[in-house]
Design a protein around this motif. Structure first.
Motif, short mmCIF file in Angstrom:
data_model
loop_
_atom_site.label_atom_id
_atom_site.label_comp_id
_atom_site.label_asym_id
_atom_site.label_seq_id
_atom_site.Cartn_x
_atom_site.Cartn_y
_atom_site.Cartn_z
N ASP A 1 0.83 -1.21 0.00
CA ASP A 1 0.00 0.00 0.00
C ASP A 1 0.86 1.26 0.00
N ALA A 2 2.03 1.20 0.65
CA ALA A 2 2.95 2.35 0.63
C ALA A 2 3.52 2.54 -0.77
N ILE A 3 3.79 1.44 -1.47
CA ILE A 3 4.30 1.54 -2.84
C ILE A 3 3.21 2.06 -3.77
N SER A 4 1.97 1.69 -3.51
CA SER A 4 0.86 2.21 -4.31
C SER A 4 0.73 3.72 -4.13
N ALA A 5 0.96 4.20 -2.93
CA ALA A 5 0.92 5.64 -2.69
C ALA A 5 2.03 6.35 -3.47
N LEU A 6 3.20 5.72 -3.51
CA LEU A 6 4.30 6.28 -4.30
C LEU A 6 3.95 6.27 -5.78
N ASP A 7 3.26 5.22 -6.22
CA ASP A 7 2.80 5.14 -7.60
C ASP A 7 1.91 6.33 -7.93
N ASP A 8 0.97 6.65 -7.04
CA ASP A 8 0.09 7.80 -7.26
C ASP A 8 0.89 9.10 -7.38
N ALA A 9 1.92 9.23 -6.53
CA ALA A 9 2.74 10.44 -6.57
C ALA A 9 3.51 10.55 -7.88
N PHE A 10 4.05 9.43 -8.35
CA PHE A 10 4.80 9.44 -9.61
C PHE A 10 3.87 9.78 -10.78
N ILE A 11 2.68 9.21 -10.78
CA ILE A 11 1.74 9.47 -11.86
C ILE A 11 1.35 10.94 -11.88
N ALA A 12 1.15 11.50 -10.71
CA ALA A 12 0.79 12.92 -10.62
C ALA A 12 1.89 13.81 -11.19
N GLN A 13 3.13 13.35 -11.10
CA GLN A 13 4.27 14.13 -11.60
C GLN A 13 4.73 13.67 -12.98
N ASN A 14 3.98 12.72 -13.57
CA ASN A 14 4.30 12.20 -14.91
C ASN A 14 5.69 11.54 -14.96
N LEU A 15 6.08 10.89 -13.86
CA LEU A 15 7.38 10.23 -13.78
C LEU A 15 7.25 8.74 -14.11
N SER A 16 8.26 8.21 -14.79
CA SER A 16 8.24 6.79 -15.14
C SER A 16 9.67 6.25 -15.20
N PRO A 17 10.06 5.38 -14.27
CA PRO A 17 11.43 4.85 -14.25
C PRO A 17 11.61 3.65 -15.19
N GLY A 18 11.49 3.90 -16.48
CA GLY A 18 11.57 2.81 -17.46
C GLY A 18 12.90 2.10 -17.47
N GLY A 19 13.99 2.84 -17.25
CA GLY A 19 15.30 2.18 -17.21
C GLY A 19 15.41 1.23 -16.05
N CYS A 20 14.84 1.61 -14.91
CA CYS A 20 14.84 0.72 -13.74
C CYS A 20 14.01 -0.53 -14.01
N ALA A 21 12.92 -0.36 -14.76
CA ALA A 21 12.09 -1.52 -15.11
C ALA A 21 12.90 -2.51 -15.95
N ASP A 22 13.71 -2.00 -16.88
CA ASP A 22 14.56 -2.89 -17.68
C ASP A 22 15.55 -3.65 -16.80
N LEU A 23 16.11 -2.96 -15.81
CA LEU A 23 17.05 -3.62 -14.90
C LEU A 23 16.33 -4.64 -14.01
N LEU A 24 15.08 -4.37 -13.68
CA LEU A 24 14.32 -5.37 -12.92
C LEU A 24 14.10 -6.62 -13.77
N ALA A 25 13.81 -6.45 -15.05
CA ALA A 25 13.69 -7.61 -15.93
C ALA A 25 15.02 -8.36 -16.00
N GLY A 26 16.12 -7.61 -16.08
CA GLY A 26 17.43 -8.26 -16.07
C GLY A 26 17.68 -9.01 -14.78
N THR A 27 17.20 -8.47 -13.68
CA THR A 27 17.32 -9.15 -12.38
C THR A 27 16.56 -10.46 -12.39
N TYR A 28 15.35 -10.45 -12.90
CA TYR A 28 14.56 -11.68 -12.99
C TYR A 28 15.27 -12.71 -13.87
N LEU A 29 15.86 -12.25 -14.98
CA LEU A 29 16.56 -13.18 -15.86
C LEU A 29 17.79 -13.77 -15.17
#
Length: 455
Positions: free
Chosen positions: A419-447
């Motif tokens: 729920d705390a991460i969801s609140a951060l999600d709301d804040a990022f959306i409000a500021q039009n922020l998107s950590p796409g590079g971090c998402a790629d690294l998360l996929a690399g982590t899973y791999l």
């Protein structure tokens, strides 16, 4: 160390196996499977041979389970005299023999398997009883035992044939498995929820041009590309690492075109194509049939070796000719020293290897599920403040403020509640922020985690 087997040793191991078979038959009064490897010559053991044996064990267990045949007892031994297993199974001996012959005749490694089946009375069943014929020569493919009886092929020829069978099988298996894991990593990343500012199962984040379905289509379209990267890595394994990179770049451009076609021109996975493509190529370059490299640090280092020279040359040219900056990433390098995905790869993927992967695996060890562990790993990546997508959308100050906010959340709890991460999600959306590079690294982590956990 290679150790040759002597004749007395082979006679002794056969006597001990026969004695153990009698003990098990007397104890269980049920059919017994005796599994050994058909390895010519005096060297009966190696990491590659053991890997083939374990693949046979896994298949045998799966086929018995599928047939509903209970496994009453199992024991295996690996040593310089060879690999062997004695399994006791419920059911009819002829049914078990039929299953074993199917494995010997249809599985790519089956020609190297000797799967004998003994009845409860100790009778060894012949292949012919269940429709199996004589087995072909592993060198020339001639039917029957004529080649062996006449000794038409030398021991080195036979050994090379065994090596080729094992190597060919595991190359294809590992290449295909790497591709499956890479695709699954992208799917897992897309479904990890919540992800601040990113497309997930809850919402489309700060994006109006893409959704979860687009990420799924894109991920599945890229599966052949991962196989290609593994192949390119393997083909260039004897050459300097930097010589592999141009071929990867060409393959990556083709993968981008395939991605854009299925997403209607939306860039869902450009960064992942680069990072995960490098990882698959590193798996290919460091591949060994008996023991594939599964060390995340070694794989990251191989990625760095492939791209470091080209990356350094690119940054050097930009410093000398800043007017040639062609992308937002180029401008961010000149303004803030941010090196983006290129710099991450040139340093050996430290975000995935040294930050996200330890966080993810620690979270799993502490009982968090895959999704929650993934969200925590993503936050630790965001807190670094190095994502060029964040700077592009929120400016330098906005991106750094978001990183500080994320770090503050982690300071309160290294694995924050959803729920705390969801609140951060709301804040990022409000500021039009998107950590796409971090998402790629998360996929690399899973791999990296998936490949590391493979047997």
């Amino acid at each position: 160390m290679v150790r040759e087997v002597t004749l007395p040793e082979m006679l002794d191991v056969r006597e001990r196996r026969a004695a153990r078979q009698r003990e098990l038959l007397g104890q269980y009064h049920a059919p017994l499977i005796s599994f050994t490897m058909n390895i010519p010559g005096p060297v009966k053991d190696s990491p590659l041979i053991r890997r083939g044996f374990r693949a046979g064990l896994a298949l045998l267990e799966e086929r018995l389970g599928r047939a509903g045949l209970p496994l009453l007892h199992r024991e295996e031994r690996e040593g310089h005299t060879g690999c062997e297993a004695l399994w006791v199974s419920g059911g009819e001996a002829l049914e078990i023999k039929r299953l074993c012959v199917q494995i010997e005749d249809t599985f790519p490694l089956g020609r190297l398997f000797d799967l004998d089946v003994l009845t409860p009375a100790g009778e060894k069943l012949d292949r012919e009883l269940v429709g199996g014929g004589s087995r072909d020569c592993i060198v020339c493919g001639a039917p029957g035992r004529d080649c062996a009886a006449r000794r038409l092929h030398s021991v080195p020829q036979l050994q090379e044939a065994v090596r080729a069978i094992l190597t060919g099988y595991f190359y294809a298996a590992d290449r295909d498995r790497a591709a499956v894991l890479a695709t699954q990593a992208l799917l897992d990343e897309a479904h990890t929820t919540p992800k601040p500012g990113l497309v997930d199962e809850n919402n489309t984040g700060s994006h109006t041009d893409m959704d979860l379905a687009a990420f799924e289509r894109s991920a599945r379209t890229l599966t052949p590309y991962w196989s290609k990267c593994f192949e390119l890595g393997r083909e260039g394994a004897e050459s300097p690492p930097e010589e592999t990179f141009p071929a990867l770049q060409q393959a990556g451009l083709e993968a981008e075109r395939a991605m854009l076609e299925v997403t209607g021109g939306v860039n869902t996975h450009k960064g992942a194509i680069f990072l995960l493509g490098l990882l698959c190529a590193a798996m290919g370059r460091l591949w060994d049939p008996g023991a594939p490299c599964r060390d995340p640090e070694a794989l990251g280092a191989e990625c760095a070796a492939m791209v470091a020279a080209a990356t350094a040359a690119h940054w050097s040219e930009l410093k000398t000719h800043p007017e040639r900056a062609a992308t937002a990433g180029d401008n961010f390098y000149l303004q803030y020293g941010l090196t983006g995905a290129r710099g991450e790869a040139a340093q050996g993927l430290p975000g995935a290897v040294n930050i996200a992967l330890p966080v993810y695996e620690t979270a799993l060890a502490q009982g968090l599920d895959h999704n929650h562990a993934g969200t925590a790993a993503l936050l630790h990546l965001i807190a670094r403040g190095l994502d060029t997508n964040m700077v592009r959308r929120g400016g330098w100050e906005g991106a750094q403020a978001a990183a500080r906010e994320t770090q503050a959340l982690l300071d309160r709890a290294p694995f924050p509640p959803l729920d705390a991460i969801s609140a951060l999600d709301d804040a990022f959306i409000a500021q039009n922020l998107s950590p796409g590079g971090c998402a790629d690294l998360l996929a690399g982590t899973y791999l990296l985690h998936g490949w590391k956990e493979e047997n």
